[in-house]
Design a protein around this motif. Structure first.
Motif, short mmCIF file in Angstrom:
data_model
loop_
_atom_site.label_atom_id
_atom_site.label_comp_id
_atom_site.label_asym_id
_atom_site.label_seq_id
_atom_site.Cartn_x
_atom_site.Cartn_y
_atom_site.Cartn_z
N ASP A 17 0.83 -1.20 0.00
CA ASP A 17 0.00 0.00 0.00
C ASP A 17 0.87 1.25 0.00
O ASP A 17 0.59 2.21 -0.72
CB ASP A 17 -0.92 0.02 1.22
N ARG A 18 1.91 1.24 0.80
CA ARG A 18 2.81 2.39 0.88
C ARG A 18 3.50 2.61 -0.47
O ARG A 18 3.59 3.74 -0.94
CB ARG A 18 3.84 2.19 1.98
N ASP A 19 3.96 1.53 -1.09
CA ASP A 19 4.60 1.63 -2.40
C ASP A 19 3.62 2.17 -3.44
O ASP A 19 3.99 2.98 -4.29
CB ASP A 19 5.15 0.28 -2.86
N GLN A 56 1.73 6.74 -6.79
CA GLN A 56 0.70 7.72 -7.13
C GLN A 56 1.21 9.13 -6.87
O GLN A 56 1.00 10.05 -7.68
CB GLN A 56 -0.56 7.49 -6.31
N LEU A 57 1.89 9.30 -5.74
CA LEU A 57 2.42 10.60 -5.36
C LEU A 57 3.43 11.09 -6.40
O LEU A 57 3.40 12.25 -6.82
CB LEU A 57 3.06 10.52 -3.98
N HIS A 58 4.28 10.19 -6.84
CA HIS A 58 5.27 10.53 -7.87
C HIS A 58 4.59 10.98 -9.17
O HIS A 58 4.98 11.99 -9.77
CB HIS A 58 6.18 9.34 -8.12
N GLU A 59 3.57 10.24 -9.59
CA GLU A 59 2.85 10.58 -10.82
C GLU A 59 2.15 11.93 -10.70
O GLU A 59 2.18 12.74 -11.62
CB GLU A 59 1.83 9.49 -11.15
N LEU A 60 1.51 12.17 -9.56
CA LEU A 60 0.81 13.44 -9.36
C LEU A 60 1.77 14.62 -9.33
O LEU A 60 1.50 15.67 -9.92
CB LEU A 60 -0.01 13.40 -8.07
N LEU A 102 -6.31 21.02 -8.09
CA LEU A 102 -6.85 19.72 -7.70
C LEU A 102 -5.72 18.72 -7.45
O LEU A 102 -5.77 17.93 -6.50
CB LEU A 102 -7.80 19.18 -8.77
N LEU A 103 -4.71 18.76 -8.30
CA LEU A 103 -3.55 17.88 -8.11
C LEU A 103 -2.85 18.20 -6.80
O LEU A 103 -2.44 17.29 -6.07
CB LEU A 103 -2.57 18.02 -9.28
N ARG A 104 -2.68 19.49 -6.50
CA ARG A 104 -2.04 19.89 -5.25
C ARG A 104 -2.81 19.34 -4.05
O ARG A 104 -2.22 18.85 -3.09
CB ARG A 104 -1.94 21.43 -5.19
N ASP A 105 -4.14 19.40 -4.10
CA ASP A 105 -4.96 18.86 -3.01
C ASP A 105 -4.76 17.35 -2.87
O ASP A 105 -4.64 16.83 -1.76
CB ASP A 105 -6.43 19.17 -3.24
#
Length: 68
Positions: A4-6, A11-15, A50-53
């Motif tokens: 889950d963390r990975d 997702q965080l990297h993509e955003l 929205l991405l920042r949120d």
């Protein structure tokens, strides 16, 4: 849990990447050398917000809640 963390980190990297890309696009559109469609510019800025949120939400999920 580690999976889950990975997944969240991915997702965080993509955003973050998309957010940087939008920042670059918006910057180029607002530098004054190109006639810009204001509606399109507003949509890009809204998407960036929205991405920042979403990035903020994901970052808070990755930080442990326990207080020492």
């Amino acid at each position: 849990m580690l999976k889950d963390r990975d997944s969240l980190l991915g997702q965080l990297h993509e955003l973050r990447s998309e957010h940087r890309d939008l920042d670059t696009i918006i910057s180029r559109l607002t530098d004054g050398t190109i006639l810009t469609d204001q509606l399109q510019l507003q949509r890009l800025k809204k998407r960036k917000l929205l991405l920042r949120d979403r990035i903020t939400r994901l970052e808070s999920e990755l930080i442990p809640d326990d207080i020492a």
